[in-house]
Design an enzyme around this catalytic site. Structure first.
Site, PDB file in Angstrom:
ATOM      1  N   CYS A  19     -52.683  29.883  -3.043  1.00  0.00           N
ATOM      2  CA  CYS A  19     -52.720  30.928  -4.061  1.00  0.00           C
ATOM      3  C   CYS A  19     -51.358  31.618  -4.070  1.00  0.00           C
ATOM      4  O   CYS A  19     -50.831  31.972  -3.018  1.00  0.00           O
ATOM      5  CB  CYS A  19     -53.812  31.936  -3.739  1.00  0.00           C
ATOM      6  SG  CYS A  19     -53.707  33.432  -4.732  1.00  0.00           S
TER       7      CYS A  19
ATOM      8  N   ILE B 251     -46.790  11.816  -2.441  1.00  0.00           N
ATOM      9  CA  ILE B 251     -47.487  13.081  -2.202  1.00  0.00           C
ATOM     10  C   ILE B 251     -48.978  12.884  -1.991  1.00  0.00           C
ATOM     11  O   ILE B 251     -49.748  13.841  -2.000  1.00  0.00           O
ATOM     12  CB  ILE B 251     -47.264  14.055  -3.393  1.00  0.00           C
ATOM     13  CG1 ILE B 251     -47.749  13.416  -4.717  1.00  0.00           C
ATOM     14  CG2 ILE B 251     -45.794  14.440  -3.498  1.00  0.00           C
ATOM     15  CD1 ILE B 251     -47.698  14.382  -5.903  1.00  0.00           C
TER      16      ILE B 251
ATOM     17  N   HIS C 185     -41.509  15.304  -0.696  1.00  0.00           N
ATOM     18  CA  HIS C 185     -41.931  15.925  -1.956  1.00  0.00           C
ATOM     19  C   HIS C 185     -43.251  16.683  -1.845  1.00  0.00           C
ATOM     20  O   HIS C 185     -43.868  16.992  -2.849  1.00  0.00           O
ATOM     21  CB  HIS C 185     -42.012  14.860  -3.064  1.00  0.00           C
ATOM     22  CG  HIS C 185     -40.671  14.301  -3.425  1.00  0.00           C
ATOM     23  ND1 HIS C 185     -40.505  13.123  -4.116  1.00  0.00           N
ATOM     24  CD2 HIS C 185     -39.419  14.752  -3.168  1.00  0.00           C
ATOM     25  CE1 HIS C 185     -39.207  12.885  -4.270  1.00  0.00           C
ATOM     26  NE2 HIS C 185     -38.532  13.858  -3.698  1.00  0.00           N
TER      27      HIS C 185
HETATM   28 ZN   LIG Z   1     -55.591  34.540  -3.822  1.00  0.00          ZN
END
Ligand SMILES: [Zn+2]
Length: 239
Positions: free
Chosen positions: A128, A104, A120
């Site tokens: 967010c 990753i 992965h």
């Molecule tokens: Zn946000």
């Protein structure tokens, strides 16, 4: 014939190589496998790594998840090693069509590889959970405690946690690449470890090669097995 010469011959002959890489590719860039716990780990975290990096843990104990994640899985100063660089060179010269990785860290892209299938996910993509705004790895790493969006939402890394499924299109693209390949190089992981084991069933090409420091008996399915450092082996290949 010497095994390295044999590998060189196979690569010279092949036009459509796919590389499948595991944790061993990254450890040679000094990124430790987060599953390997040490003394320091046991003092810091009262849970096994597989539990800390699970979806449940992310939701219920977000702060401890991020403490572990930032300290044990984010190595933003790491640099590509000889294996990453050679694979990028092979793609650039038209010999290699895809790198499939379980790592990753984004080191293949940093080395110049374009078609990288990250099974992965990546520490470099973070979103967010509330508004979907993108954040880079530096923002996450440098944030105090739980990284939050300017809207107040909690940021989640685009990394596949335990209990979460792999991305369907990444799997499809990986299988498609393997099915079309004339040579498959598995590096930094053993042939028997999931998902390498299930992916090779789709391979119909000529040469199956495993390059890994430790071998297993089932690696004999491969046409060539080299128990050596992946950086050392690929670094010595001439394209
Ligand atoms: Zn946000």
């Amino acid at each position: 014939m010497d095994k390295l010469q044999e590998l060189q011959g196979m690569i010279d002959e092949s036009q459509n190589i796919v590389f499948f890489g595991g944790a061993g590719v990254s450890t040679e860039s000094n990124i430790p496998d987060f599953r390997s716990s040490d003394g320091l780990y046991n003092e810091q975290y009262p849970y096994p790594p597989e539990q800390v990096v699970s979806h449940t843990f992310f939701v219920k104990r977000t702060e401890m998840f991020y403490d572990f994640y930032k300290n044990r899985m984010m190595f933003l100063d790491a640099k590509p090693n000889a294996a990453h660089l050679k694979l990028a060179e092979m793609e650039n010269s038209g010999k290699l069509t895809a790198v499939i990785t379980q790592n990753i860290d984004g080191l293949h892209q940093m080395a110049g590889s374009k078609n990288v299938l990250e099974l992965h996910g990546s520490v470099h993509r973070n979103y967010c959970q509330k508004c979907g705004k993108f954040y880079d790895a530096k923002y996450v790493k440098e944030s105090e405690g739980i990284p939050r969006c300017e809207c107040g939402g909690i940021i989640k890394p685009d990394v596949v946690l335990y209990e979460e499924g792999l991305n369907g299109s990444t799997i499809q693209n990986s299988i498609r690449a393997i099915a079309k390949a004339d040579m498959l190089i598995i590096g930094g992981t053993s042939l028997v470890v999931y998902p390498a084991a299930s992916f090779i069933d789709y391979f119909r090409g000529k040469y199956l090669v495993v390059i890994n420091k430790s071998g297993t008996s089932r690696d004999r399915q491969a046409d060539l097995c080299i128990q050596e450092s992946i950086g050392k082996v690929l670094g010595g290949i001439h394209i």
